[in-house]
Design a protein around this motif. Structure first.
Motif, PDB file in Angstrom:
ATOM      1  N   HIS A  43     -14.959  38.971 -42.482  1.00 18.37           N
ATOM      2  CA  HIS A  43     -16.766  39.622 -42.953  1.00 18.37           C
ATOM      3  C   HIS A  43     -18.043  39.866 -41.904  1.00 18.37           C
ATOM      4  CE1 HIS A  43     -15.359  39.879 -47.350  1.00 18.37           C
ATOM      5  NE2 HIS A  43     -14.414  38.866 -46.958  1.00 18.37           N
ATOM      6  N   GLY A  44     -18.114  38.775 -41.437  1.00 19.30           N
ATOM      7  CA  GLY A  44     -18.945  38.369 -40.630  1.00 19.30           C
ATOM      8  C   GLY A  44     -18.354  39.452 -39.474  1.00 19.30           C
ATOM      9  N   VAL A  45     -17.439  39.420 -38.513  1.00 18.05           N
ATOM     10  CA  VAL A  45     -16.679  40.165 -37.428  1.00 18.05           C
ATOM     11  C   VAL A  45     -16.615  41.177 -37.616  1.00 18.05           C
ATOM     12  CG1 VAL A  45     -14.736  40.236 -36.293  1.00 18.05           C
ATOM     13  CG2 VAL A  45     -15.757  38.161 -36.534  1.00 18.05           C
ATOM     14  N   SER A  46     -16.173  41.945 -38.483  1.00 14.92           N
ATOM     15  CA  SER A  46     -16.921  43.519 -39.304  1.00 14.92           C
ATOM     16  C   SER A  46     -17.993  43.639 -39.155  1.00 14.92           C
ATOM     17  CB  SER A  46     -16.254  43.689 -40.587  1.00 14.92           C
ATOM     18  OG  SER A  46     -15.823  45.439 -41.503  1.00 14.92           O
ATOM     19  N   LYS A  47     -18.773  43.414 -39.798  1.00 14.00           N
ATOM     20  CA  LYS A  47     -20.381  43.234 -39.864  1.00 14.00           C
ATOM     21  C   LYS A  47     -20.246  43.398 -38.683  1.00 14.00           C
ATOM     22  CE  LYS A  47     -21.073  42.368 -44.585  1.00 14.00           C
ATOM     23  NZ  LYS A  47     -20.548  42.497 -45.057  1.00 14.00           N
ATOM     24  N   ALA A  48     -20.710  42.721 -37.745  1.00 14.52           N
ATOM     25  CA  ALA A  48     -20.788  42.960 -35.853  1.00 14.52           C
ATOM     26  C   ALA A  48     -19.574  43.918 -35.640  1.00 14.52           C
ATOM     27  CB  ALA A  48     -20.411  41.559 -35.438  1.00 14.52           C
ATOM     28  N   GLN A  49     -19.211  44.159 -35.860  1.00 16.08           N
ATOM     29  CA  GLN A  49     -18.691  45.899 -35.308  1.00 16.08           C
ATOM     30  C   GLN A  49     -18.890  46.944 -35.789  1.00 16.08           C
ATOM     31  OE1 GLN A  49     -14.566  44.857 -36.252  1.00 16.08           O
ATOM     32  NE2 GLN A  49     -13.850  43.296 -33.863  1.00 16.08           N
ATOM     33  N   HIS A  50     -19.349  46.834 -37.171  1.00 15.62           N
ATOM     34  CA  HIS A  50     -19.507  48.307 -37.920  1.00 15.62           C
ATOM     35  C   HIS A  50     -21.468  48.824 -38.383  1.00 15.62           C
ATOM     36  CE1 HIS A  50     -15.345  49.144 -37.723  1.00 15.62           C
ATOM     37  NE2 HIS A  50     -14.920  48.059 -38.562  1.00 15.62           N
ATOM     38  N   GLY A  51     -21.203  47.082 -37.746  1.00  6.81           N
ATOM     39  CA  GLY A  51     -23.069  47.816 -38.025  1.00  6.81           C
ATOM     40  C   GLY A  51     -23.382  46.788 -39.548  1.00  6.81           C
ATOM     41  N   ILE A  52     -24.724  46.820 -39.722  1.00  2.59           N
ATOM     42  CA  ILE A  52     -25.599  46.727 -41.509  1.00  2.59           C
ATOM     43  C   ILE A  52     -26.801  47.619 -41.332  1.00  2.59           C
ATOM     44  CG2 ILE A  52     -24.969  43.955 -40.813  1.00  2.59           C
ATOM     45  CD1 ILE A  52     -27.546  43.707 -39.913  1.00  2.59           C
ATOM     46  N   GLY A  53     -26.082  48.899 -41.104  1.00  4.24           N
ATOM     47  CA  GLY A  53     -27.554  49.875 -41.222  1.00  4.24           C
ATOM     48  C   GLY A  53     -27.544  49.483 -42.222  1.00  4.24           C
ATOM     49  N   TRP A  54     -26.103  49.759 -43.402  1.00  7.04           N
ATOM     50  CA  TRP A  54     -25.580  49.892 -45.235  1.00  7.04           C
ATOM     51  C   TRP A  54     -26.661  48.808 -45.751  1.00  7.04           C
ATOM     52  CZ3 TRP A  54     -23.058  46.556 -48.031  1.00  7.04           C
ATOM     53  CH2 TRP A  54     -22.056  46.588 -47.694  1.00  7.04           C
ATOM     54  N   ILE A  55     -26.240  47.797 -45.048  1.00  5.14           N
ATOM     55  CA  ILE A  55     -27.330  46.708 -45.750  1.00  5.14           C
ATOM     56  C   ILE A  55     -29.115  46.642 -45.829  1.00  5.14           C
ATOM     57  CG2 ILE A  55     -28.207  43.746 -45.743  1.00  5.14           C
ATOM     58  CD1 ILE A  55     -25.063  44.219 -44.948  1.00  5.14           C
ATOM     59  N   SER A  56     -29.482  46.952 -44.729  1.00  5.88           N
ATOM     60  CA  SER A  56     -30.210  47.199 -44.472  1.00  5.88           C
ATOM     61  C   SER A  56     -31.251  48.286 -45.363  1.00  5.88           C
ATOM     62  CB  SER A  56     -30.645  47.771 -43.095  1.00  5.88           C
ATOM     63  OG  SER A  56     -32.382  47.528 -42.245  1.00  5.88           O
ATOM     64  N   ALA A  57     -30.658  49.397 -45.300  1.00  2.59           N
ATOM     65  CA  ALA A  57     -30.666  50.504 -46.639  1.00  2.59           C
ATOM     66  C   ALA A  57     -30.757  50.460 -48.137  1.00  2.59           C
ATOM     67  CB  ALA A  57     -30.168  51.474 -45.903  1.00  2.59           C
ATOM     68  N   MET A  58     -30.207  49.017 -48.322  1.00  3.77           N
ATOM     69  CA  MET A  58     -30.029  48.001 -49.350  1.00  3.77           C
ATOM     70  C   MET A  58     -30.661  48.122 -50.032  1.00  3.77           C
ATOM     71  SD  MET A  58     -26.524  46.915 -51.185  1.00  3.77           S
ATOM     72  CE  MET A  58     -26.148  47.321 -50.138  1.00  3.77           C
ATOM     73  N   LEU A  59     -31.439  47.027 -48.722  1.00  8.02           N
ATOM     74  CA  LEU A  59     -33.086  45.914 -49.518  1.00  8.02           C
ATOM     75  C   LEU A  59     -33.866  47.188 -48.834  1.00  8.02           C
ATOM     76  CD1 LEU A  59     -31.807  43.182 -46.095  1.00  8.02           C
ATOM     77  CD2 LEU A  59     -32.150  43.195 -49.153  1.00  8.02           C
ATOM     78  N   GLU A  60     -34.125  48.170 -48.200  1.00  4.21           N
ATOM     79  CA  GLU A  60     -35.447  48.816 -47.876  1.00  4.21           C
ATOM     80  C   GLU A  60     -35.273  49.367 -49.128  1.00  4.21           C
ATOM     81  OE1 GLU A  60     -35.176  50.890 -45.092  1.00  4.21           O
ATOM     82  OE2 GLU A  60     -35.640  48.902 -43.685  1.00  4.21           O
ATOM     83  N   ALA A  61     -34.020  50.066 -50.435  1.00  2.00           N
ATOM     84  CA  ALA A  61     -34.260  50.311 -51.406  1.00  2.00           C
ATOM     85  C   ALA A  61     -35.152  49.191 -52.852  1.00  2.00           C
ATOM     86  CB  ALA A  61     -32.662  51.931 -51.580  1.00  2.00           C
ATOM     87  N   LYS A  62     -35.341  48.455 -53.045  1.00  2.00           N
ATOM     88  CA  LYS A  62     -35.506  47.614 -53.320  1.00  2.00           C
ATOM     89  C   LYS A  62     -36.533  46.767 -52.867  1.00  2.00           C
ATOM     90  CE  LYS A  62     -30.609  46.523 -54.789  1.00  2.00           C
ATOM     91  NZ  LYS A  62     -30.684  46.810 -56.573  1.00  2.00           N
ATOM     92  N   GLY A  63     -37.169  47.439 -52.176  1.00  2.00           N
ATOM     93  CA  GLY A  63     -39.019  46.801 -51.116  1.00  2.00           C
ATOM     94  C   GLY A  63     -38.487  45.898 -50.444  1.00  2.00           C
TER      95      GLY A  63
END
Length: 140
Positions: free
Chosen positions: A30-50
């Protein structure tokens, strides 16, 4: 007959190693996948929740650093706590809408998340065992 079997397989340190390798390696994917493809979607999800988006970088600690420490058996107990916390946060972010749901085959919709979470807690309580680089440390 059963006594011989029990004696032959009574190796709790090997069981700990197998548990560490299984959960550590599977989470590392899971971690390698996020290192390869980025975590922008996680960042956006966090920001949407403030929540500040930079916190998404913590996923690399929970899904790469902690699993590597668990695999090699160094700082195993604290790494397993981080691992379990990472799963809890991930579940709270993306899985809570499925808490009372079942899949098409009758499994709990959060079964995988629960398995990883309780696996991390189990490793934290059991420690690394003898087959670890940090075997003599009180943190492993």
């Amino acid at each position: 007959m059963l006594t011989r079997f029990n004696t032959a397989v009574a190796n709790s340190d090997f069981g700990r190693l197998l548990l560490r390798l299984t959960f550590g390696i599977l989470m590392l994917f899971h971690g390698v996948s996020k290192a390869q493809h980025g975590i922008g979607w996680i960042s956006a999800m966090l920001e949407a929740k403030g929540i500040p988006g930079f916190i998404a970088y913590g996923v690399f600690i929970g899904e790469i650093v902690a699993p590597i420490l668990i695999i090699i058996g160094v700082l195993t107990r604290p790494a397993a706590l981080v691992y379990a916390f990472n799963l809890l946060v991930a579940t709270l972010l993306v899985g809570m809408g499925r808490f009372f749901s079942l899949t098409d085959v009758g499994a709990w919709a959060l079964e995988t998340e629960a398995l990883y979470f309780f696996g991390g807690l189990s490793i934290m309580f059991l420690g690394a065992g003898r087959y670890a680089l940090g075997a003599n440390s009180r943190w492993s």
